[in-house]
Scaffold this motif. Structure first.
Motif, PDB file in Angstrom:
ATOM      1  N   ARG A 130     -62.501 -50.722 -58.069  1.00 40.26           N
ATOM      2  CA  ARG A 130     -63.246 -49.496 -58.363  1.00 40.26           C
ATOM      3  C   ARG A 130     -63.158 -48.546 -57.176  1.00 40.26           C
ATOM      4  NH1 ARG A 130     -69.393 -50.108 -60.027  1.00 40.26           N
ATOM      5  NH2 ARG A 130     -69.451 -51.022 -57.933  1.00 40.26           N
ATOM      6  N   VAL A 131     -62.878 -47.264 -57.490  1.00 40.74           N
ATOM      7  CA  VAL A 131     -62.739 -46.237 -56.464  1.00 40.74           C
ATOM      8  C   VAL A 131     -63.563 -45.025 -56.882  1.00 40.74           C
ATOM      9  CG1 VAL A 131     -61.144 -44.747 -55.209  1.00 40.74           C
ATOM     10  CG2 VAL A 131     -60.415 -47.036 -55.917  1.00 40.74           C
ATOM     11  N   PHE A 132     -64.512 -44.612 -56.046  1.00 41.76           N
ATOM     12  CA  PHE A 132     -65.318 -43.436 -56.324  1.00 41.76           C
ATOM     13  C   PHE A 132     -64.626 -42.182 -55.797  1.00 41.76           C
ATOM     14  CE2 PHE A 132     -68.720 -46.488 -56.980  1.00 41.76           C
ATOM     15  CZ  PHE A 132     -69.467 -45.884 -57.993  1.00 41.76           C
ATOM     16  N   ALA A 133     -64.701 -41.103 -56.579  1.00 42.44           N
ATOM     17  CA  ALA A 133     -64.224 -39.808 -56.113  1.00 42.44           C
ATOM     18  C   ALA A 133     -65.281 -39.227 -55.182  1.00 42.44           C
ATOM     19  CB  ALA A 133     -63.985 -38.874 -57.293  1.00 42.44           C
ATOM     20  N   PRO A 134     -64.936 -38.864 -53.953  1.00 46.47           N
ATOM     21  CA  PRO A 134     -65.956 -38.452 -52.978  1.00 46.47           C
ATOM     22  C   PRO A 134     -66.645 -37.124 -53.290  1.00 46.47           C
ATOM     23  CG  PRO A 134     -63.739 -38.222 -52.069  1.00 46.47           C
ATOM     24  CD  PRO A 134     -63.591 -38.944 -53.365  1.00 46.47           C
ATOM     25  N   ASP A 135     -66.031 -36.272 -54.125  1.00 48.21           N
ATOM     26  CA  ASP A 135     -66.594 -34.958 -54.449  1.00 48.21           C
ATOM     27  C   ASP A 135     -66.972 -34.926 -55.927  1.00 48.21           C
ATOM     28  OD1 ASP A 135     -67.267 -32.316 -54.839  1.00 48.21           O
ATOM     29  OD2 ASP A 135     -65.529 -31.503 -53.776  1.00 48.21           O
ATOM     30  N   ASP A 136     -68.275 -34.846 -56.220  1.00 47.32           N
ATOM     31  CA  ASP A 136     -68.724 -34.813 -57.618  1.00 47.32           C
ATOM     32  C   ASP A 136     -68.279 -33.548 -58.343  1.00 47.32           C
ATOM     33  OD1 ASP A 136     -69.935 -37.189 -57.078  1.00 47.32           O
ATOM     34  OD2 ASP A 136     -71.978 -36.392 -56.985  1.00 47.32           O
ATOM     35  N   ASP A 137     -68.214 -32.419 -57.623  1.00 50.35           N
ATOM     36  CA  ASP A 137     -67.863 -31.143 -58.251  1.00 50.35           C
ATOM     37  C   ASP A 137     -66.366 -31.015 -58.498  1.00 50.35           C
ATOM     38  OD1 ASP A 137     -70.560 -30.320 -58.137  1.00 50.35           O
ATOM     39  OD2 ASP A 137     -70.293 -29.660 -56.061  1.00 50.35           O
ATOM     40  N   PHE A 138     -65.568 -31.705 -57.716  1.00 50.79           N
ATOM     41  CA  PHE A 138     -64.106 -31.675 -57.874  1.00 50.79           C
ATOM     42  C   PHE A 138     -63.591 -33.097 -57.678  1.00 50.79           C
ATOM     43  CE2 PHE A 138     -59.712 -30.513 -56.630  1.00 50.79           C
ATOM     44  CZ  PHE A 138     -59.419 -29.656 -57.684  1.00 50.79           C
ATOM     45  N   PRO A 139     -63.868 -34.001 -58.642  1.00 56.19           N
ATOM     46  CA  PRO A 139     -63.530 -35.419 -58.457  1.00 56.19           C
ATOM     47  C   PRO A 139     -62.026 -35.659 -58.415  1.00 56.19           C
ATOM     48  CG  PRO A 139     -64.272 -35.007 -60.709  1.00 56.19           C
ATOM     49  CD  PRO A 139     -64.501 -33.737 -59.949  1.00 56.19           C
ATOM     50  N   MET A 140     -61.580 -36.284 -57.344  1.00 56.05           N
ATOM     51  CA  MET A 140     -60.142 -36.522 -57.186  1.00 56.05           C
ATOM     52  C   MET A 140     -59.903 -37.831 -56.447  1.00 56.05           C
ATOM     53  SD  MET A 140     -57.235 -34.230 -55.230  1.00 56.05           S
ATOM     54  CE  MET A 140     -57.409 -32.859 -56.365  1.00 56.05           C
ATOM     55  N   VAL A 141     -58.939 -38.602 -56.936  1.00 58.24           N
ATOM     56  CA  VAL A 141     -58.460 -39.803 -56.254  1.00 58.24           C
ATOM     57  C   VAL A 141     -56.942 -39.789 -56.329  1.00 58.24           C
ATOM     58  CG1 VAL A 141     -60.537 -41.140 -56.795  1.00 58.24           C
ATOM     59  CG2 VAL A 141     -58.579 -41.215 -58.332  1.00 58.24           C
TER      60      VAL A 141
END
Length: 245
Positions: A130-141
């Motif tokens: 599992r990898v969380f996107a660090p930016d909620d407004d612009f989620p990117m991985v």
């Protein structure tokens, strides 16, 4: 708990150390959480390291944790009181209109996650990453298409339904929704009735889009019950794993 899965968890800790944010062995499954910056390095090692050999990505999905833990009926029994709570609560997810917003219950930077399900045929083991996107407004991985080619359409699906961007993806386009679709339908703040209706207009001889006429409403209480089908028999699983070895 399966000894083989616990051994794999110990090997993961020894190999990746502080790159693992969390590592949990529960319900006979191993779940590892890593930061987005470490995804490509860890994914490549999981594929190539002889101790793991996770050569196959069998699934990838997005998750929106913004309303995690909140349900429209806080009850474990079917009851009239539980139903009325869901109907009377105007903030319930089932009654959202397009443009409405819900306050996120998730900590900043932990709303959107990409979840990877891996399998090692050599060791007969599975791993959830599992990898969380660090930016909620612009989620990117980062994309993992260079590690597992099967991630291509899975990442497009997660982008389409959750709005998670995968940097470096060779062709990141919507894959399920229609051309010109607005929003991402699996996000918790997307109304269940959608935002437009589509029908064929015989006079115009084409498909037309119109405002939604369906009334947003809650229909059926969600009742949480224990299901015997999902109870884990640890001894039987261990015995089956040993037989396969």
């Amino acid at each position: 708990m399966s000894n083989r899965r616990q051994q794999m968890a110990d090997t993961l800790r020894a190999e990746f150390g502080d790159k693992l944010e969390t590592l949990v062995v529960a319900y006979d499954e191993v779940t590892a959480e890593i930061a987005a910056d470490n995804l490509l390095e860890v994914a490549t090692a999981l594929r190539d390291n002889a101790a793991f050999q996770f050569q196959q990505l069998v699934d990838l999905c997005g998750v929106d944790y913004s309303q995690y833990g909140r349900v429209e009926w806080q009850t474990e029994d079917a009851s009239r009181a539980g139903f009325s709570r869901g109907v009377d609560d105007v903030a319930t997810m089932g009654r959202l209109q397009f443009g409405d917003e819900l306050e996120s219950l998730a900590v900043r930077g932990r709303r959107f996650a990409a979840v990877y399900h891996l399998i090692s045929y050599a060791h007969n083991l599975r791993l959830r990453l599992r990898v969380f996107a660090p930016d909620d407004d612009f989620p990117m991985v980062p994309t993992v298409t260079a590690v597992w080619a099967s991630a291509d359409w899975y990442e497009r699906e997660a982008f389409d339904l959750f709005g998670i961007l995968f940097s470096g993806h060779p062709d990141l386009r919507r894959i399920l929704t229609d051309y010109g679709f607005v929003g991402h339908p699996f996000r918790k703040d997307f109304p269940l009735v959608g935002n437009v209706e589509m029908r064929y207009d015989p006079e115009r001889a084409r498909v037309v889009y119109e405002p939604v006429t369906i009334e947003a409403r809650v229909l059926v209480p969600r009742v949480k019950r224990e299901d015997h089908r999902y109870l884990v028999d640890e001894a039987a699983i261990d015995k089956a794993s040993e037989a396969q070895d």
